[in-house]
Design a protein around this motif. Structure first.
Motif: not given
Length: 144
Positions: A17-21, A90-108
């Motif tokens: 669960v990634a939560r922004d500011a 399960l994790f919660e993540a905060r203090g986020l920095t946005l960047g580009p997705q790095e999707l694999t072929e199955t995640e396109e």
């Protein structure tokens, strides 16, 4: 996340669960025709050899959503099925920095959007998430 759909796998997995500011949550969506259409899910996937649960969570968050985080809070670890010894962490993540997705072929087809927590929980209650780990993580992250 697509690798969580593979049957017969016994490796542990992590979901984030990634939560922004502003309290918005990173939610992914994609079409899964064999499961009946488009579904929501949180960033996550199976652990690689030698990887820790938090290391897996960090990697999957970066790959699937393009997000890195400074702060991590474990939300618990749970059995995936009765037929497997694998666990989902399960994790919660905060203090986020946005960047580009790095999707694999199955995640396109994975689309990232940012949801208010209340809306994500409503979607979970409505059954719009493909796998149970995402809703469970949302419910646990929403607790103080």
């Amino acid at each position: 996340m697509s690798d969580l759909l593979d049957r017969g796998q016994s490796r542990d997995a992590s979901v984030v669960v990634a939560r922004d500011a502003h309290g918005l949550v990173a939610v992914l969506s994609a079409r899964f025709p064999r499961h009946g259409g488009e579904f929501l899910f949180l960033p996550g996937g199976r652990m690689e050899d030698g990887e820790s649960p938090e290391g897996c969570a960090r990697r999957e968050l970066r790959e699937e959503s393009g997000v890195t985080a400074e702060s991590w809070r474990p939300l618990g670890s749970y059995g995936i099925t009765l037929q497997s010894t694998a666990r989902v962490h399960l994790f919660e993540a905060r203090g986020l920095t946005l960047g580009p997705q790095e999707l694999t072929e199955t995640e396109e087809g994975f689309k990232l959007s940012w949801w208010p927590m209340a809306d994500a929980i409503t979607a979970a209650i409505e059954g719009r998430f493909l796998l149970p780990a995402g809703p469970l993580a949302l419910f646990l992250a929403d607790r103080p």
